[in-house]
Design a protein around this motif. Structure first.
Motif, mmCIF file in Angstrom:
data_model
loop_
_atom_site.group_PDB
_atom_site.id
_atom_site.type_symbol
_atom_site.label_atom_id
_atom_site.label_comp_id
_atom_site.label_asym_id
_atom_site.label_seq_id
_atom_site.Cartn_x
_atom_site.Cartn_y
_atom_site.Cartn_z
ATOM 1 N N ARG A 172 30.168 34.784 47.219
ATOM 2 C CA ARG A 172 30.232 33.724 46.228
ATOM 3 C C ARG A 172 31.583 33.807 45.507
ATOM 4 N N MET A 173 32.166 32.648 45.219
ATOM 5 C CA MET A 173 33.497 32.635 44.634
ATOM 6 C C MET A 173 33.567 33.447 43.359
ATOM 7 N N VAL A 174 32.529 33.386 42.533
ATOM 8 C CA VAL A 174 32.568 34.075 41.248
ATOM 9 C C VAL A 174 32.493 35.590 41.436
ATOM 10 N N GLN A 175 31.934 36.059 42.549
ATOM 11 C CA GLN A 175 31.955 37.493 42.825
ATOM 12 C C GLN A 175 33.382 37.973 43.053
ATOM 13 N N LEU A 176 34.123 37.234 43.839
ATOM 14 C CA LEU A 176 35.521 37.582 44.085
ATOM 15 C C LEU A 176 36.338 37.479 42.799
ATOM 16 N N LEU A 177 36.065 36.452 42.010
ATOM 17 C CA LEU A 177 36.782 36.269 40.746
ATOM 18 C C LEU A 177 36.514 37.438 39.811
ATOM 19 N N PHE A 178 35.272 37.865 39.731
ATOM 20 C CA PHE A 178 34.946 39.019 38.887
ATOM 21 C C PHE A 178 35.734 40.244 39.313
ATOM 22 N N LEU A 179 35.773 40.521 40.611
ATOM 23 C CA LEU A 179 36.477 41.701 41.099
ATOM 24 C C LEU A 179 37.965 41.640 40.774
ATOM 25 N N ILE A 180 38.563 40.467 40.901
ATOM 26 C CA ILE A 180 39.995 40.338 40.624
ATOM 27 C C ILE A 180 40.285 40.550 39.148
ATOM 28 N N VAL A 181 39.508 39.898 38.278
ATOM 29 C CA VAL A 181 39.735 40.028 36.838
ATOM 30 C C VAL A 181 39.471 41.463 36.388
ATOM 31 N N ALA A 182 38.407 42.071 36.893
ATOM 32 C CA ALA A 182 38.093 43.450 36.515
ATOM 33 C C ALA A 182 39.193 44.402 36.969
ATOM 34 N N ALA A 183 39.706 44.207 38.187
ATOM 35 C CA ALA A 183 40.793 45.051 38.675
ATOM 36 C C ALA A 183 42.032 44.899 37.796
ATOM 37 N N PHE A 184 42.323 43.678 37.385
ATOM 38 C CA PHE A 184 43.467 43.442 36.506
ATOM 39 C C PHE A 184 43.303 44.188 35.187
ATOM 40 N N LEU A 185 42.103 44.141 34.617
ATOM 41 C CA LEU A 185 41.861 44.820 33.344
ATOM 42 C C LEU A 185 42.004 46.331 33.485
ATOM 43 N N LEU A 186 41.615 46.878 34.627
ATOM 44 C CA LEU A 186 41.649 48.320 34.798
ATOM 45 C C LEU A 186 43.058 48.866 34.986
ATOM 46 N N VAL A 187 43.955 48.084 35.545
ATOM 47 C CA VAL A 187 45.313 48.597 35.814
ATOM 48 C C VAL A 187 46.360 47.946 34.924
ATOM 49 N N ASN A 188 45.948 47.041 34.037
ATOM 50 C CA ASN A 188 46.898 46.347 33.180
ATOM 51 C C ASN A 188 47.571 47.323 32.210
ATOM 52 N N LYS A 189 48.693 46.888 31.628
ATOM 53 C CA LYS A 189 49.447 47.753 30.723
ATOM 54 C C LYS A 189 48.819 47.877 29.350
ATOM 55 N N VAL A 190 47.847 47.051 29.060
ATOM 56 C CA VAL A 190 47.174 47.120 27.765
ATOM 57 C C VAL A 190 45.732 46.669 27.949
ATOM 58 N N TYR A 191 44.816 47.248 27.169
ATOM 59 C CA TYR A 191 43.425 46.796 27.144
ATOM 60 C C TYR A 191 43.021 46.650 25.684
ATOM 61 N N SER A 192 43.263 45.474 25.134
ATOM 62 C CA SER A 192 42.893 45.207 23.745
ATOM 63 C C SER A 192 41.375 45.103 23.635
ATOM 64 N N PRO A 193 40.807 45.430 22.453
ATOM 65 C CA PRO A 193 39.335 45.425 22.322
ATOM 66 C C PRO A 193 38.689 44.102 22.697
ATOM 67 N N GLN A 194 39.364 42.970 22.406
ATOM 68 C CA GLN A 194 38.748 41.677 22.691
ATOM 69 C C GLN A 194 38.778 41.315 24.173
ATOM 70 N N PHE A 195 39.494 42.081 24.998
ATOM 71 C CA PHE A 195 39.541 41.764 26.423
ATOM 72 C C PHE A 195 38.173 41.887 27.078
ATOM 73 N N MET A 196 37.253 42.625 26.458
ATOM 74 C CA MET A 196 35.916 42.752 27.027
ATOM 75 C C MET A 196 35.223 41.404 27.142
ATOM 76 N N ILE A 197 35.643 40.438 26.328
ATOM 77 C CA ILE A 197 35.047 39.104 26.395
ATOM 78 C C ILE A 197 35.302 38.455 27.753
ATOM 79 N N TRP A 198 36.424 38.785 28.381
ATOM 80 C CA TRP A 198 36.792 38.139 29.636
ATOM 81 C C TRP A 198 35.694 38.262 30.690
ATOM 82 N N LEU A 199 35.063 39.431 30.754
ATOM 83 C CA LEU A 199 34.135 39.706 31.854
ATOM 84 C C LEU A 199 32.713 39.244 31.594
#
Length: 475
Positions: free
Chosen positions: A343-370
């Motif tokens: 399902r498209m949203v499964q792939l989208l979740f994996l991409i966004v989650a991967a970005f959050l895990l390796v990004n240069k910053v993880y602000s507290p409000q980023f949890m809303i994204w997922l």
């Protein structure tokens, strides 16, 4: 996945979800197949969201009463970029400074517009003699600015709940993950991220309904708030590259065209008005080093405790990009080799989650994204609660850690670096766990709760009882 017709029963959450089924035994057991509920999903979900909005406002009461200055904002857990930037970025003097030089505002154009409009409305209301001294004092303009921004964000939250409910199709109750989300309760008042999240959810809904151009338009809107809605194009491309997905390259091109068109319409005027102001977000993203709660910052903290040296900003940027590119390549391989089209949203979740895990910053409000992506890609209540529990733990850990850096504090009033690192690792582990669950759902479609629900709906359509049943949904 298309929305279930009105004459179909939504899947009963108390029968489908293992945790809710277990808990329902304390209250009479799972919903029966002939149950005719009094309340529809829309009414219940909006009611939950309104209660959550009130709770969210209460979590910021300390700052609303005492202001957003000083170390106590960290102890109270109500720090807000919105209030801080109102004075620090000149919005109090010139509401439209984010859009014109020499103003500095490190956000994309639509976030700048929302911030500017709220500032202009703040100045207008403060200038009304009718309201003078009644609601907000001149010295508390930042309070009025935060209140207006929060009220607008609350309305966007309601839109997000309804959007996820529609996108969930036969599983409208999955939107309760969004409506009563602790992550959104604590994170919505920090920044303007909820706007981009809602735009992405609308793009997902449009794509599911086959409105690919409209989906692209909403992607462009989302990217004009934050970067991450752009990743939906990658998820669509993976499906297009599969011959058995039923999606042609024309689908991707229409989505891409819509995204590009809306992005240009929204961004070109800002470029013409002040290119330097428009480019500030991209310059900061390229130049910034390790931000709080990112794996790179944890590396720095551990290195400092052991007497070593951290990584340079350029090195972090390169490795962050390389790891994200490698993650996307892995998601591409997974999507192409899966036994059935994901399902498209499964792939989208994996991409966004991967970005959050390796990004240069993880602000507290980023949890809303997922949060909405979890509701649509991995709608298991137990897993969603566990993940949000770790996110709330991180929320408090980062504030207590910042409190320890802000000045002299008694040990009981702050977290040391060991507890902070543990909380960040907990957030990373919980997000990784959800990614594993989605990967397993993709590799073994029979364990995917959304696919199982779709199969139940098909069986229901074929059942003789379906023609005699009423149209009221089962909770």
């Amino acid at each position: 996945m298309t929305p279930a017709p009105k004459d179909r029963f939504p899947v009963a959450a108390s029968r489908d979800d293992p945790l809710l089924r277990h808990l329902s035994d304390r209250f009479g057991g799972p919903a029966g197949r002939r149950l005719r509920p009094r309340w529809r999903p829309t009414q219940v979900l909006l009611g939950l969201a309104v209660l959550a909005i009130l709770l969210s406002a209460l979590t910021s009461q300390y700052c609303r009463i005492n202001g957003w200055g000083g170390v106590e904002v960290f102890h109270a857990g109500c720090y807000s970029d919105i209030s801080a930037l109102y004075s620090q970025r000149g919005l109090a003097e010139e509401p439209f400074s984010p859009l014109i030089a020499p103003g500095y505002f490190e956000y994309p154009v639509l976030t700048s517009v929302v911030a500017a409009l709220a500032a202009a409305l703040t100045q207008f209301l403060l200038g009304l003699e009718l309201l003078e001294g009644i609601l907000w004092e001149e010295g508390r303009a930042s309070l009025l600015y935060w209140d207006l921004s929060f009220a607008a964000a609350a309305l966007v939250w309601l839109v997000l709940v309804l959007t996820v409910m529609k996108a969930a199709g036969a599983r409208p109750w999955d939107a309760a993950i969004v409506a009563a989300s602790p992550a959104i309760i604590f994170g919505i008042g920090i920044n303007w991220d909820i706007w981009a999240v809602a735009a992405l959810a609308l793009a997902v809904l449009a794509f599911q309904r086959g409105a690919h151009l409209s989906a692209g338009l909403m992607i462009g809107v989302g990217v004009s708030f934050k970067l991450f809605p752009l990743f939906m194009l990658g998820a669509v491309l993976v499906l297009v590259l599969r011959r058995d997905s039923g999606l042609s390259m024309a689908v991707f091109l229409r989505t891409l065209l819509g995204a590009l068109a809306s992005w240009l319409v929204l961004n070109v005027p800002a470029m013409i008005l002040s290119f330097s102001s428009w480019a500030q977000f991209f310059e900061l993203s390229a130049e910034r080093g390790a931000g709080y709660s990112s794996p790179w910052h944890i590396w720095q903290v551990i290195a400092e405790r052991s007497g070593g040296t951290g990584l340079a900003a350029e090195t972090i940027s390169v490795w962050s990009f390389v790891l994200f590119a490698a993650s996307c390549a892995g998601i591409l391989v997974l999507g192409l080799l899966a036994p059935k089209p994901p399902r498209m949203v499964q792939l989208l979740f994996l991409i966004v989650a991967a970005f959050l895990l390796v990004n240069k910053v993880y602000s507290p409000q980023f949890m809303i994204w997922l949060v909405p992506l979890i509701a649509l890609a991995a709608p298991r209540i137990r897993d969603a609660l566990i993940w949000q529990g770790f996110e709330v733990l991180h929320f408090w850990a980062v504030w207590m850690y910042l409190a320890s850096l802000a000045g002299e504090q008694d040990p009981q009033h702050s977290f040391d670096s060991v507890l902070y690192v543990a909380a960040v690792l907990g957030h990373i582990g919980a997000t990784g766990y959800l990614m594993v669950q989605v990967v397993l759902d993709i590799l073994h479609p029979a364990r995917d709760p959304v696919r199982r629900s779709a199969a139940q709906v098909k069986l229901q359509d074929r059942s003789p009882e379906s023609s005699r049943a009423g149209s009221r949904p089962i909770p």
